[in-house]
Design an enzyme around this catalytic site. Structure first.
Site, PDB file in Angstrom:
ATOM      1  N   LYS A  68       7.601  -5.660  -5.813  1.00 25.68           N
ATOM      2  CA  LYS A  68       6.411  -5.671  -4.951  1.00 25.68           C
ATOM      3  C   LYS A  68       5.256  -6.316  -5.719  1.00 25.68           C
ATOM      4  O   LYS A  68       5.028  -5.986  -6.895  1.00 25.68           O
ATOM      5  CB  LYS A  68       6.050  -4.237  -4.563  1.00 25.68           C
ATOM      6  CG  LYS A  68       4.950  -4.132  -3.513  1.00 25.68           C
ATOM      7  CD  LYS A  68       4.668  -2.664  -3.172  1.00 25.68           C
ATOM      8  CE  LYS A  68       3.673  -2.516  -2.031  1.00 25.68           C
ATOM      9  NZ  LYS A  68       3.390  -1.091  -1.714  1.00 25.68           N
TER      10      LYS A  68
ATOM     11  N   SER B 232       2.937  -0.351   3.274  1.00 22.36           N
ATOM     12  CA  SER B 232       2.548  -1.650   2.804  1.00 22.36           C
ATOM     13  C   SER B 232       3.693  -2.467   2.198  1.00 22.36           C
ATOM     14  O   SER B 232       3.600  -3.684   2.119  1.00 22.36           O
ATOM     15  CB  SER B 232       1.465  -1.507   1.732  1.00 22.36           C
ATOM     16  OG  SER B 232       1.968  -0.819   0.611  1.00 22.36           O
TER      17      SER B 232
ATOM     18  N   SER C   2       4.208   4.076   1.787  1.00 21.80           N
ATOM     19  CA  SER C   2       4.454   2.629   1.726  1.00 21.80           C
ATOM     20  C   SER C   2       5.831   2.221   1.216  1.00 21.80           C
ATOM     21  O   SER C   2       6.183   1.047   1.287  1.00 21.80           O
ATOM     22  CB  SER C   2       3.395   1.951   0.859  1.00 21.80           C
ATOM     23  OG  SER C   2       2.156   1.965   1.522  1.00 21.80           O
TER      24      SER C   2
END
Ligand SMILES: [Mg+2]
Ligand SMILES: [Zn+2]
Lengths: 98, 504, 515
Positions: free
Chosen positions: C87, C162, C186
């Site tokens: 990420k 997210s 997330s």
């Protein structure tokens, strides 16, 4: 309890150092007011006898020994700087010139 | 604007109508090896941005870790200030934007400082003692260093741009905050100087700070307000920032008292604001007024955990504390038997430690004082150095004194020997040997010189014979001359009387 | 599609060890897949940066070591040579880290996050950096400065957020493993809506050093995978004490792989599973509720004792979260000011002072959702409001912890749907922040209390994945792996294979694809 005004948001934007246009302030005021309305009940959830929790897992006395470790070189430190001079970060004047 | 008037009221006059209230925030930089929250070196004067880790630059993703030594130093300082050490304390974020603050918040302590509710007894020059109450001492981190370029030299006003060096960012600080100090009256400026001096002395004695004010190791913000004589409600205060020498602290407080009085006399109100101290003009100028931009939005630092103390830990730290400077001074004066004036002179000359060492090495208090305060100080003054930097050591003094006691040399020669020691020619004994400076103790050589002198001055001899023993002095000069000053005056006198058959 | 990319990380690792596949082949297969389906108008856009050269070089090293044999080969980590996606909130040397923000466009970190050091030490090739909502603020990955990420199950729908990029990459077979971060859900919510596995470890279980902070007291890095066992392997690798993170737990990582293997026997006798009354029913889509009910039946059939628990203070959790999180955000994101790194934007008019440069930089560098949260947090912390807002929210945190404590007296793990709804269409909620915030209603309590949570696939509703969330007490992450693996195995038995096999084939992105 909320009723956030445009002036409030303008003040918050100044504190947060985010320049905002009039239209942006207007929109943000409406959104913020709605959000704060929706979450305001939190302030009545807990009585005075309830302690605050600032860390989910309560630890204490996490400390390191006073031993020097590796540092960045000035080149590494400044590698991403928007502007630099003389091994230092360069920023515009702090006070307004006039 | 009237509030910024440069008019000052005469100091004594101001004190006739107003009582000053003082308050101090003193920042002490700790001399730990590493920074408060990172393992970068805590060092002064290196290449800019060389003593930084990602943490000190506030790079994305970094996290702080507390320096244990900095915590222990803070506890030491808290104990030395007679404070309560908190059972539990924590860090908080003080949020404000400034380019010398890499994260745009300062990691500090807010509602839970590590030490609180202490006091310090401050002795003024004449011995009067004021108790200054300490509200709190808390841990925090220093900011980086800004250099303002263009415009007037180094001033923020009119600068075209500024350069930032983060080497100092994250250096551990303890901020000591006093409670309001009332009742100092005319002695307020003196007390201000003595208080900051006492803090400096304590942190130096504790060994937790280099305590060099000219380097910013100890920095003082001085709060001053006035209230009409006899009133109990404090007036509005000004906060003069970064007053960085003892003399400046005294002058800044005096100046603010005079300025406040002028503003109040004119019927204006004091503006609560920060002020800048100017050493060159010995005045303050207005900084920025307190505004709503000073909403620091403190909240508990989520990346750090509470510091919890316990008795064993505190006692272990307490055991490391040296004797408090004020108590030490009292003890030494009594031990040495110096008068108040003598002792004050020693302290003011910065020679207390040197004399203590010299006495510990075997000198009597009188001998140690005689040399340090006398000839060594005189030579140091001529050389424009500190007496302790001259090159004379306790061993030098002890050797000189034993040469005198053994009648190897006299006082006057000893002073010459000292000069040779300082010139690096060796120890006193070596110098006496090398230069042939030993007193002429050979009675036959001395006897010849005495005979010659007596032959030359029959009138003097007659006077002595007639009972005027002090006339011997007139013979000593020529004898000294003949022996190039290496005669022992007392022995000369003995021999003269012996030769004349007079009982000394 | 190459068979290599369909393998789970555990299966791939086994083939690498057996010499049936080389690490270079494995990395190349995934790079090919990324090239095929990630770009273009209808591509997944899961990656913001592809790290092909370094990934292939690391793979080649692993192959060399294996070929040479001996102690170095034996010392290789079980996941050596297995590629992973990161990420783009986690800092990496040699690859840009942007947090999906214009503010950090092109920023190169001079240091590695602690988890990245561990990934490197295990010799796992990093395929690249995945997309996210800007600074991890959002539940849809629509708030990225570099474009939306698409859900492999339906390219017109969000992949969750997210961490939509990591979830989509793993669901779309672009990577067998990925790292995510979970502040309010997330990792788990994207896992739920993409039919993948996502784990938020116990707070402090994985070092946060090098994860760009959103809300420090809530953030955790965790695994994003297609199987529970894969997650256990990755979690054991990235977990453990880190002296650079003061909030890191100074204790060994629990035996998570063993727990997952135990779960794969499908036996849950003696395990008490608590249904949280407040996290079902109203507000949950019917299809989500149906899959949830079926899963509970499966757990019961496996021998679990099902109990109902009540957590009455959860009704305040969302509100408290939206005070604590933005407060910490407002402070954590203050450092992005155009002085030391990142973008610097000059004001268009007026005097050029640093204060105005900061204001212009932050105005241009942050997107709307980030600004909204900074302003909200600034408000919650400001003088006069602190006690009512931030202070009260911290107290709610205590109440939520007490609710969990009571619930865990009755149950070993708790269960709920991960998300109240399946993946929604792009734009469906982007004009209404409050509607968006409701996506996290079931995942937020775990972050508030610091406890671990997992989301595992629970079937489909209207052809879209539904996630089942398990929660365990702090430090009891192993329980999640046992129960999660058991449910996974029993459901896969009933489906005749992994849920992800039911996902539509993705056409090459350049030729368009399903709507
Ligand atoms: Mg202060
Ligand atoms: Zn301070």
């Amino acid at each position: 309890m909320s009723a956030i005004s445009r002036e409030d948001v303008a003040h918050l934007a100044r504190l947060a150092h985010i320049e905002m246009s009039g239209a942006e302030l207007e929109r943000m005021t409406g959104e913020l007011d709605a959000i704060v309305d929706a979450i305001a009940s939190v302030s009545e959830a807990a009585g005075d006898d309830v302690p605050a929790t600032s860390h989910p897992i309560p630890l204490h006395n996490v400390m390191r020994e006073d031993v020097v470790g590796a540092t960045l070189t000035p080149e590494q430190a400044l590698q991403n700087a928007p502007d630099a001079e003389d091994n230092r970060f360069k920023v515009p004047a702090i006070l307004d010139g006039e | 604007m009237a509030a910024y008037t440069a008019d000052l009221v005469d100091f004594d006059e101001a004190l006739e109508r107003y009582d000053p209230v003082l308050g101090f925030e003193v920042h002490v930089e700790l001399n730990t090896r590493t920074k408060m929250f990172s393992d970068a070196p805590n060092a002064f004067g290196d290449v800019p941005n060389s003593n930084v880790t990602p943490v000190d630059l506030g790079l994305p993703g970094v996290l702080p870790v507390v320096n244990k030594t900095a915590v222990e130093y803070s506890i030491m300082l808290g104990l030395a200030l007679n404070c309560q050490i908190a059972e539990s304390c924590r860090f908080a974020r003080k949020n404000y934007f400034y380019p010398d603050t890499p994260k745009n918040f300062q990691t500090s302590q807010y509602d839970e400082p590590i030490a609180h509710d202490g006091y310090l007894d401050i002795e003024l020059a004449d011995g009067e003692v004021f108790r200054v109450e300490i509200e709190r001492a808390h841990m925090e981190e220093d900011a980086g260093k800004l250099t303002h370029m263009g415009g007037a030299a180094g001033r923020i006003q009119g600068a075209d741009f500024s350069l930032v060096d983060y080497n100092r960012a994250g250096v551990p600080l303890v901020e000591i905050v006093t409670k309001p100090i009332t009742g100092a009256g005319k002695r307020a400026p003196e007390l201000a100087k003595a208080y900051v001096g006492a803090i400096r002395e304590i942190v130096k004695a504790l060994g937790i700070s280099d305590a060099r004010m000219e380097r910013g190791n100890v920095r003082c913000d001085a709060n001053v307000s006035l209230m009409p004589k006899g009133a109990t409600k404090f007036g509005t205060r000004s906060e003069t920032k970064n007053v960085n020498s003892l003399r400046a602290v005294e002058h800044a407080v005096r100046h603010e008292i005079q300025r406040h009085a002028a503003v109040l006399d004119s019927g204006e109100a004091i503006v609560q604001e920060t002020r800048h101290w100017h050493e060159d003009t010995r005045t303050t100028t207005s900084g920025r007024p307190k505004s709503d931009a000073d909403d620091y939005r403190y909240f508990p630092e989520p990346d750090l955990l509470p510091i919890v103390t316990n008795e064993a830990w505190i006692e272990e730290i307490r055991a490391r504390l040296p004797e408090p400077p004020a108590e030490r001074r009292k003890r030494l004066q009594a031990d040495w038997g110096y008068s108040d004036a003598e002792f004050r002179d020693v302290v003011n000359a910065g020679l207390m430690d040197a004399i203590e060492e010299t006495i510990a090495a075997g000198a009597t208090p009188a001998v140690a004082r005689k040399w340090w305060m006398g000839e060594i100080s005189r030579l140091a003054k001529n050389a424009d150095v500190e007496p302790t930097d001259l090159g004379a050591t306790p061993a030098t003094i002890i050797e000189l004194d034993s040469l005198i006691q053994g009648k190897k040399i006299n006082d006057k020669i000893a002073r010459q020997v000292l000069e040779h020691v300082i010139a690096g020619e060796g120890t006193p004994g070596e110098i006496v040997e090398k230069r042939g400076l030993a007193v002429v103790n050979d009675d036959s050589a001395l006897g010849e010189a005495i005979d010659a002198a007596m032959a030359e001055m029959p009138g003097v001899v007659e006077k002595i014979k007639g009972g005027k023993l002090q006339a011997v002095g007139a013979l000593i000069g020529p004898v000294m001359k003949a022996t190039r000053g290496q005669a022992d005056a007392a022995r000369v006198r003995e021999l003269v009387l012996e030769k004349l058959g007079i009982e000394g | 599609m190459s068979e290599i990319i369909k393998l789970s990380a555990t299966e791939l690792a086994k083939k690498l060890r057996a010499g049936e596949v080389t690490a270079v082949e494995a990395v190349q297969a995934h790079l090919d897949r990324i090239a095929e389906i990630d770009g273009g108008d209808r591509g997944l856009n899961a990656f913001l940066h592809v790290n092909a050269d370094e990934a292939l070089a690391v793979a080649a090293e692993v192959d060399e070591i294996r070929a040479a044999g001996g102690t170095e080969a034996e010392a290789l980590h079980p996941l050596a040579g297995v590629p992973i996606a990161i990420k783009d909130l986690i800092v990496t040397v040699g690859q840009p880290t942007t947090a999906a923000s214009k503010m950090l466009e092109g920023w190169m970190s001079p240091y590695d996050a602690t988890v990245i050091e561990k990934i490197r030490a295990a010799r796992m090739p990093m395929l690249g950096k995945t997309n996210l909502d800007e600074f991890a603020m959002g539940s849809s990955t629509e708030h990225s400065a570099y474009g939306i990420t698409r859900n492999p199950w339906d390219l017109g729908r969000i992949p969750g957020g997210s961490g939509g990029g990591s979830a989509a990459a793993v669901a779309g077979f672009e990577a067998p493993l990925a790292l995510g971060t979970d502040t309010g859900g997330s990792i788990r919510q994207p896992g739920a809506v993409t039919g993948t596995v996502g784990v938020k470890p116990t707070y402090g279980g994985v070092s946060r050093y090098g994860a760009i902070a959103m809300a420090s007291s809530l953030d955790q890095i965790g695994p994003v995978t297609r199987t529970v066992l894969d997650a256990a392997y990755l979690h054991e690798l990235i977990g453990g004490h880190d002296p650079k993170d003061s909030t890191s737990l100074n204790e060994p990582v629990p035996a998570l792989v063993d727990a997952a293997k135990q779960g794969l026997t499908g036996d849950l006798s003696g395990v008490r599973v608590g249904i949280v009354k407040e996290l079902t029913g109203e507000g949950y889509q019917a299809g989500v509720q149906e899959r949830f009910n079926e899963s509970v039946e499966v757990l019961k059939a496996a021998g679990a004792e099902i109990v109902e628990v009540s957590c009455p203070n959860f009704k305040y959790a969302l509100g408290a979260y939206y005070l604590i999180m933005p407060s910490e955000v407002s402070s954590n994101l203050a450092k992005f000011d155009g002085v030391r790194y990142g973008q610097r934007v000059l004001p268009e008019e007026g005097p050029l002072t640093i204060e105005r440069v900061m204001g212009a930089t932050r105005a241009a560098g942050f997107g709307d959702e980030v600004k909204r949260r900074i302003i909200l947090g600034t408000y919650a912390l400001s003088a006069g409001y602190y006690d009512a807002y931030y202070g009260s929210a911290q107290k709610v945190r205590t109440l939520i912890q007490r609710d969990f404590d009571a619930a865990f007296e009755q149950a070993d793990v708790l269960v709920s749907p991960t998300s109240p709804n399946v993946a929604f269409e792009f734009g469906a909620k982007s004009d209404d922040p409050l509607a968006m915030y409701l996506n996290d209603v079931a995942t937020i309590p775990a972050n508030m209390a610091g406890i671990p949570g997992i989301s595992v696939p629970g079937g489909l509703s209207e052809g879209l994945p539904v996630g089942i969330q398990f929660l365990a007490p702090a430090r009891e992450d192993a329980r999640l792996y046992r129960v999660g693996a058991a449910l996974e195995k029993l459901l896969e038995d009933s489906w005749g294979g992994p849920l992800i096999d039911q996902a539509p084939e993705l056409a090459a992105a350049t030729t368009g694809g399903a709507a």
